[in-house]
Scaffold this motif. Structure first.
Motif, mmCIF file in Angstrom:
data_model
loop_
_atom_site.group_PDB
_atom_site.id
_atom_site.type_symbol
_atom_site.label_atom_id
_atom_site.label_comp_id
_atom_site.label_asym_id
_atom_site.label_seq_id
_atom_site.Cartn_x
_atom_site.Cartn_y
_atom_site.Cartn_z
ATOM 1 N N PHE A 1 0.826 -1.210 0.000
ATOM 2 C CA PHE A 1 0.000 0.000 0.000
ATOM 3 C C PHE A 1 0.863 1.265 0.000
ATOM 4 C CE2 PHE A 1 -3.438 -2.815 1.789
ATOM 5 C CZ PHE A 1 -4.269 -2.692 0.684
ATOM 6 N N ASP A 2 2.048 1.191 0.612
ATOM 7 C CA ASP A 2 2.959 2.340 0.578
ATOM 8 C C ASP A 2 3.519 2.573 -0.820
ATOM 9 O OD1 ASP A 2 2.629 2.883 3.249
ATOM 10 O OD2 ASP A 2 4.443 1.829 3.890
ATOM 11 N N HIS A 3 3.547 1.517 -1.648
ATOM 12 C CA HIS A 3 4.090 1.607 -3.007
ATOM 13 C C HIS A 3 3.006 1.311 -4.049
ATOM 14 C CE1 HIS A 3 7.652 0.978 -0.478
ATOM 15 N NE2 HIS A 3 8.337 1.595 -1.418
ATOM 16 N N GLU A 4 1.805 1.752 -3.743
ATOM 17 C CA GLU A 4 0.672 1.406 -4.603
ATOM 18 C C GLU A 4 0.841 1.909 -6.026
ATOM 19 O OE1 GLU A 4 -4.208 1.884 -4.610
ATOM 20 O OE2 GLU A 4 -3.057 2.230 -2.773
ATOM 21 N N ASN A 5 1.312 3.153 -6.195
ATOM 22 C CA ASN A 5 1.468 3.690 -7.547
ATOM 23 C C ASN A 5 2.432 2.857 -8.374
ATOM 24 O OD1 ASN A 5 -0.320 5.825 -7.295
ATOM 25 N ND2 ASN A 5 1.238 7.266 -6.595
ATOM 26 N N GLU A 6 3.587 2.502 -7.768
ATOM 27 C CA GLU A 6 4.568 1.717 -8.516
ATOM 28 C C GLU A 6 4.004 0.347 -8.893
ATOM 29 O OE1 GLU A 6 7.378 3.461 -5.254
ATOM 30 O OE2 GLU A 6 5.214 3.276 -5.502
ATOM 31 N N LEU A 7 3.327 -0.286 -7.940
ATOM 32 C CA LEU A 7 2.808 -1.623 -8.191
ATOM 33 C C LEU A 7 1.712 -1.614 -9.255
ATOM 34 C CD1 LEU A 7 2.751 -3.014 -4.556
ATOM 35 C CD2 LEU A 7 4.220 -3.773 -6.416
ATOM 36 N N ARG A 8 0.893 -0.580 -9.237
ATOM 37 C CA ARG A 8 -0.128 -0.484 -10.289
ATOM 38 C C ARG A 8 0.525 -0.267 -11.656
ATOM 39 N NH1 ARG A 8 -5.438 -0.061 -8.833
ATOM 40 N NH2 ARG A 8 -5.888 0.205 -6.605
ATOM 41 N N THR A 9 1.619 0.488 -11.679
ATOM 42 C CA THR A 9 2.340 0.683 -12.932
ATOM 43 C C THR A 9 2.947 -0.628 -13.399
ATOM 44 O OG1 THR A 9 2.855 2.974 -12.350
ATOM 45 C CG2 THR A 9 4.185 1.970 -14.079
ATOM 46 N N VAL B 1 -3.280 -5.492 -3.602
ATOM 47 C CA VAL B 1 -3.793 -4.115 -3.614
ATOM 48 C C VAL B 1 -5.074 -4.024 -4.434
ATOM 49 C CG1 VAL B 1 -3.331 -1.767 -4.421
ATOM 50 C CG2 VAL B 1 -1.552 -3.033 -3.199
ATOM 51 N N ILE B 2 -5.062 -4.630 -5.602
ATOM 52 C CA ILE B 2 -6.169 -4.453 -6.541
ATOM 53 C C ILE B 2 -7.429 -5.197 -6.095
ATOM 54 C CG2 ILE B 2 -6.925 -5.016 -8.886
ATOM 55 C CD1 ILE B 2 -4.087 -4.217 -9.789
ATOM 56 N N TRP B 3 -7.293 -6.471 -5.686
ATOM 57 C CA TRP B 3 -8.528 -7.179 -5.319
ATOM 58 C C TRP B 3 -9.139 -6.627 -4.042
ATOM 59 C CZ3 TRP B 3 -9.391 -9.368 -0.702
ATOM 60 C CH2 TRP B 3 -8.341 -9.925 0.028
ATOM 61 N N SER B 4 -8.307 -6.144 -3.116
ATOM 62 C CA SER B 4 -8.854 -5.672 -1.843
ATOM 63 C C SER B 4 -9.474 -4.284 -1.958
ATOM 64 C CB SER B 4 -7.768 -5.682 -0.764
ATOM 65 O OG SER B 4 -6.718 -4.789 -1.088
#
Length: 209
Positions: free
Chosen positions: A109-117, A175-178
């Motif tokens: 969750f702290d790195h949500e932007n990077e993980l979504r990218t 991150v995405i499913w939750s």
């Protein structure tokens, strides 16, 4: 007389420009910005012509965004190290799984932007540069370490099934499913994911008892 300490050589102008562009690419990845030569040039404060000397195309920006910096600062998205488990007994394994998943969930969750990218780029069209999302979280390593704590009598089939079941509790998938699908806040998501990890491990232990 005491000899003066030797100073490290100053980086050349070319090395400084390369570092600026690499850092710009990493920042674009972190913030979810466009991974293009023009965007990297703008962020680094250099001309587009200069940027093209280092990034011949947009795909190379992606490559550099995920590479370690030349000074050994680590990968673009370094996951945390949960450390060795405190309890090595089978009874403590469910708790270890819960702690691991919660720790990794907080990081995700702290790195949500990077993980979504990472997620978006890993699902790109055929022929486009893609990322291996599994490498961005080291989930395979930590799941394997957790499974090493299972008693010897747990069959390989059960181990493989548990490994698969734990996979969506890490990284962008978690991150995405939750948040996008279940629609829960981060605290609730962490509680549920930690509970799921413990329940899956305990069910595997009970089944194989």
């Amino acid at each position: 007389m005491t000899a003066e300490p030797t100073r490290p050589p100053r980086p050349s102008a070319r090395e400084r420009t390369r570092r600026l562009l690499n850092e710009a690419a990493r920042e674009l990845l972190r913030t979810g910005g466009p991974l293009t030569v023009q965007a990297a040039a703008d962020l680094a404060g250099v001309s587009r012509a200069t940027a093209y000397r280092y990034f011949p195309n947009n795909d190379s920006v992606l490559v550099h965004a995920t590479m370690p910096l030349t000074d050994g600062a680590g990968p673009a998205l370094p996951p945390p190290d949960p450390g060795p488990p405190d309890d090595h007994s089978p009874q403590g394994l469910a708790g270890q799984a819960s702690t691991l998943v919660r720790t990794m969930g907080e990081w995700a969750f702290d790195h949500e932007n990077e993980l979504r990218t990472f997620m978006r780029l890993s699902l790109g069209p055929p022929g486009a540069a893609k990322l291996d999302r599994r490498a961005s979280t080291n989930r395979d390593t930590w799941i394997a370490t957790l499974l090493d704590g299972l008693p010897d009598h747990v069959p390989q089939q059960a181990r493989d099934r548990l490994s698969i079941a734990l996979t969506p509790l890490f990284g962008a998938d978690a991150v995405i499913w939750s948040t996008d699908i279940a629609g829960v806040d981060h605290d609730t998501a962490l509680d549920v994911m930690a509970w799921m990890a413990a329940a899956l491990v305990q069910a595997t232990l009970n089944e194989s008892a």
